[in-house]
Design a protein around this motif. Structure first.
Motif, PDB file in Angstrom:
ATOM      1  N   LYS A  21      29.550  25.024 -34.815  1.00 39.31           N
ATOM      2  CA  LYS A  21      30.129  23.812 -34.280  1.00 39.31           C
ATOM      3  C   LYS A  21      29.920  23.531 -32.795  1.00 39.31           C
ATOM      4  O   LYS A  21      29.856  24.700 -32.224  1.00 39.31           O
ATOM      5  CB  LYS A  21      31.746  23.714 -34.441  1.00 39.31           C
ATOM      6  N   ASN A  22      29.626  22.541 -32.338  1.00 42.11           N
ATOM      7  CA  ASN A  22      29.697  22.157 -30.967  1.00 42.11           C
ATOM      8  C   ASN A  22      31.145  22.552 -30.407  1.00 42.11           C
ATOM      9  O   ASN A  22      32.309  22.507 -30.944  1.00 42.11           O
ATOM     10  CB  ASN A  22      29.805  20.681 -30.692  1.00 42.11           C
ATOM     11  N   VAL A  23      31.098  22.934 -29.138  1.00 43.24           N
ATOM     12  CA  VAL A  23      32.365  23.435 -28.358  1.00 43.24           C
ATOM     13  C   VAL A  23      32.780  22.536 -27.306  1.00 43.24           C
ATOM     14  O   VAL A  23      31.756  22.099 -26.598  1.00 43.24           O
ATOM     15  CB  VAL A  23      32.195  24.979 -28.021  1.00 43.24           C
ATOM     16  N   THR A  24      34.067  22.313 -27.283  1.00 44.28           N
ATOM     17  CA  THR A  24      34.820  21.643 -26.292  1.00 44.28           C
ATOM     18  C   THR A  24      35.758  22.429 -25.558  1.00 44.28           C
ATOM     19  O   THR A  24      36.709  23.114 -26.262  1.00 44.28           O
ATOM     20  CB  THR A  24      35.432  20.248 -26.596  1.00 44.28           C
ATOM     21  N   LEU A  25      35.584  22.825 -24.194  1.00 45.85           N
ATOM     22  CA  LEU A  25      36.508  23.705 -23.677  1.00 45.85           C
ATOM     23  C   LEU A  25      37.095  23.386 -22.248  1.00 45.85           C
ATOM     24  O   LEU A  25      36.136  22.518 -21.506  1.00 45.85           O
ATOM     25  CB  LEU A  25      35.905  25.121 -23.698  1.00 45.85           C
ATOM     26  N   GLU A  26      38.244  23.926 -21.810  1.00 43.16           N
ATOM     27  CA  GLU A  26      38.438  23.383 -20.439  1.00 43.16           C
ATOM     28  C   GLU A  26      38.399  24.383 -19.577  1.00 43.16           C
ATOM     29  O   GLU A  26      38.216  25.764 -19.569  1.00 43.16           O
ATOM     30  CB  GLU A  26      40.386  23.437 -20.499  1.00 43.16           C
ATOM     31  N   LEU A  27      37.987  23.972 -18.222  1.00 37.16           N
ATOM     32  CA  LEU A  27      37.673  24.915 -17.179  1.00 37.16           C
ATOM     33  C   LEU A  27      38.768  25.556 -17.016  1.00 37.16           C
ATOM     34  O   LEU A  27      39.899  25.220 -16.696  1.00 37.16           O
ATOM     35  CB  LEU A  27      37.196  24.000 -15.977  1.00 37.16           C
ATOM     36  N   PRO A  28      38.895  27.019 -16.947  1.00 40.34           N
ATOM     37  CA  PRO A  28      39.999  27.712 -16.719  1.00 40.34           C
ATOM     38  C   PRO A  28      40.394  27.685 -15.122  1.00 40.34           C
ATOM     39  O   PRO A  28      39.511  27.411 -14.481  1.00 40.34           O
ATOM     40  CB  PRO A  28      39.630  29.138 -17.130  1.00 40.34           C
ATOM     41  N   ALA A  29      41.604  27.890 -14.751  1.00 37.64           N
ATOM     42  CA  ALA A  29      41.951  27.849 -13.519  1.00 37.64           C
ATOM     43  C   ALA A  29      41.629  29.147 -12.827  1.00 37.64           C
ATOM     44  O   ALA A  29      41.102  29.039 -11.785  1.00 37.64           O
ATOM     45  CB  ALA A  29      43.411  27.675 -13.234  1.00 37.64           C
ATOM     46  N   ARG A  30      41.697  30.118 -13.386  1.00 40.04           N
ATOM     47  CA  ARG A  30      41.097  31.284 -12.905  1.00 40.04           C
ATOM     48  C   ARG A  30      40.435  31.967 -13.839  1.00 40.04           C
ATOM     49  O   ARG A  30      40.251  31.653 -14.939  1.00 40.04           O
ATOM     50  CB  ARG A  30      42.478  32.347 -12.611  1.00 40.04           C
ATOM     51  N   GLY A  31      39.496  32.876 -13.522  1.00 42.30           N
ATOM     52  CA  GLY A  31      38.319  33.514 -14.140  1.00 42.30           C
ATOM     53  C   GLY A  31      37.456  32.820 -14.437  1.00 42.30           C
ATOM     54  O   GLY A  31      37.274  31.899 -14.295  1.00 42.30           O
TER      55      GLY A  31
END
Ligand SMILES: *[C@@H]1O[C@H](CO)[C@@H](O)[C@H](O)[C@H]1NC(C)=O
Ligand SMILES: *[C@@H]1O[C@H](CO)[C@@H](O)[C@H](O)[C@H]1NC(C)=O
Ligand SMILES: *[C@@H]1O[C@H](CO)[C@@H](O)[C@H](O)[C@H]1NC(C)=O
Ligand SMILES: *[C@@H]1O[C@H](CO)[C@@H](O)[C@H](O)[C@H]1NC(C)=O
Ligand SMILES: *[C@@H]1O[C@H](CO)[C@@H](O)[C@H](O)[C@H]1NC(C)=O
Ligand SMILES: *[C@@H]1O[C@H](CO)[C@@H](O)[C@H](O)[C@H]1NC(C)=O
Length: 342
Positions: free
Chosen positions: A223-233
């Motif tokens: 599957k294509n992936v959608t993810l959020e930019l993490p605040a840290r790391g």
């Protein structure tokens, strides 16, 4: 009435051999013997009017008088067709006889798997005919050939034929190459099947061939992936794909990022500059290529912080505004310090 007599006469005649079978028992009742081996048979009769009885074989005969049995041992079977005959001579009913069913077998001299196309790798979806040659086996009517692929029997072939003497046969197995076949082994096995158990009868196996199947890349997580930019790391994008030959990876970054080639040919990517946008990974080999998309969005936590910040400013503005109302006089001038100012 005349028809009835004729009919019963016909029935009586037809029934004759069935109603009075030859009173002979053979022990064993049938024989399966390897070419060159020995066997014994004992023929006995329950008839009470035996004059004499005997066993005839192509290797000699035995005859007894006044006994109700006769036995013979054949030391070495040297013919493919042999039906020992047991007969009795009776005082009133005369002679009758029985034939002992004997199956002479021979396991193959050689079983070999031969297929030029198995020398190189196979390609997924293509069909290959693999050949198994079985040399010098008898009897062909009791032969079956099993095709083994990995842990399973993929196919079994049986053969028609009346030949009692050894023949050469070929079994062909049509294999449509699948990626699951990659890394397995294929071999064929010749087996002689008889009704009863036969001591020391073994199957004959061919050598086994390693199967290599080439196939285009397939992502482990398709599957294509959608993810959020993490605040840290950092975030990591996983593009691992299975394929033969081993896939080569390439990455395309969002337009906003100037990226050097340092992340080429890696199945997972942890970008040094972490920015939102669409990342594309391409896994390819000489069988094809596939794309996987990763959409990295601004984290919602960043948005709430922004909202809180905006909210704070609005609140502060409101406080200043309301405070201002209290400090203004109806004349529109500042009431505070009015007297002293003037
Ligand atoms: C053959 O069979 C008869 C009758 O069953 C038996 O009496 C005899 O001992 C047997 N002989 C052999 C050699 O087995
Ligand atoms: C048949 O059986 C008898 C009795 O067991 C034995 O003496 C004789 O040798 C046997 N004959 C053959 C040809 O096996
Ligand atoms: C079977 O093949 C072998 C050699 O592969 C040959 O010598 C033999 O004659 C063949 N037998 C028959 C019955 O064709
Ligand atoms: C050999 O195979 C045939 C069928 O092909 C079968 O009828 C026959 O019983 C088998 N022979 C034996 C001794 O089992
Ligand atoms: C992934 O996204 C691309 C581009 O939007 C699309 O062509 C493709 O079908 C998608 N793949 C899957 C597995 O959803
Ligand atoms: C890509 O990486 C794989 C595994 O690390 C390696 O076997 C292959 O040779 C690399 N290919 C290229 C073109 O760099």
């Amino acid at each position: 009435m005349r028809w009835f007599f004729i009919l019963s006469g016909v029935l009586a005649c037809a029934g004759q051999p069935v109603s009075s079978p030859c009173p002979i028992q053979m022990s064993p009742p049938s024989v399966v013997v390897r070419f060159g081996d020995s066997f014994s048979v004992n023929c006995s009769s329950s008839s009470d009017q035996i004059e004499s009885m005997g066993l005839e074989t192509m290797y000699g005969s035995e005859k007894t008088t006044g006994l109700s049995y006769v036995n013979i041992t054949i030391e070495s079977v040297r013919a493919w067709m042999m039906g020992p005959i047991c007969y009795i001579n009776r005082v009133v009913d005369g002679q009758c006889l029985e034939t002992l069913p004997v199956t002479v077998y021979k396991t193959p001299d050689r079983v070999s798997i031969s297929q030029p196309s198995l020398d190189g790798p196979l390609v997924e979806g293509h069909q290959y005919s693999i050949q198994c040659d079985i040399v010098n086996v008898a009897p062909v009517s009791n032969l079956s050939v099993h095709w083994h692929k990995g842990d399973t029997i993929s196919s079994t072939e049986r053969f028609d034929g009346s030949s009692a003497s050894p023949v050469n046969v070929t079994s062909v197995f049509d294999l449509t190459a699948q990626r699951g076949d990659d890394g397995t082994q294929i071999w064929c096995e010749a087996q002689l099947d008889f009704w009863g158990p036969v001591p020391d009868l073994t199957t004959t196996k061919s050598e086994s061939r390693d199967v290599i199947v080439l196939y285009s890349p397939t992502f482990i997580e398709p599957k294509n992936v959608t993810l959020e930019l993490p605040a840290r790391g950092k975030f990591t994008l996983d593009c691992a794909a299975a394929g033969k030959p081993t896939p080569v990876y390439s990455w395309q970054f969002p337009h906003s990022i100037q990226q050097t080639n340092q992340n080429e040919n890696q199945s997972s990517l942890a970008p040094s500059i972490q920015l939102p946008g669409t990342y594309r990974c391409t896994a390819s080999n000489n069988q094809g290529s596939k794309d996987k998309y990763f959409t990295v969005t601004e984290a919602t936590r960043n948005r709430t912080t922004f909202a809180a910040l905006v909210g704070g400013f609005v609140f502060l503005g409101a406080v200043i505004f309301i405070g201002g109302l209290f400090l203004l006089t109806p004349e529109g001038t500042f009431s505070f310090g009015k007297g002293s100012y003037l």
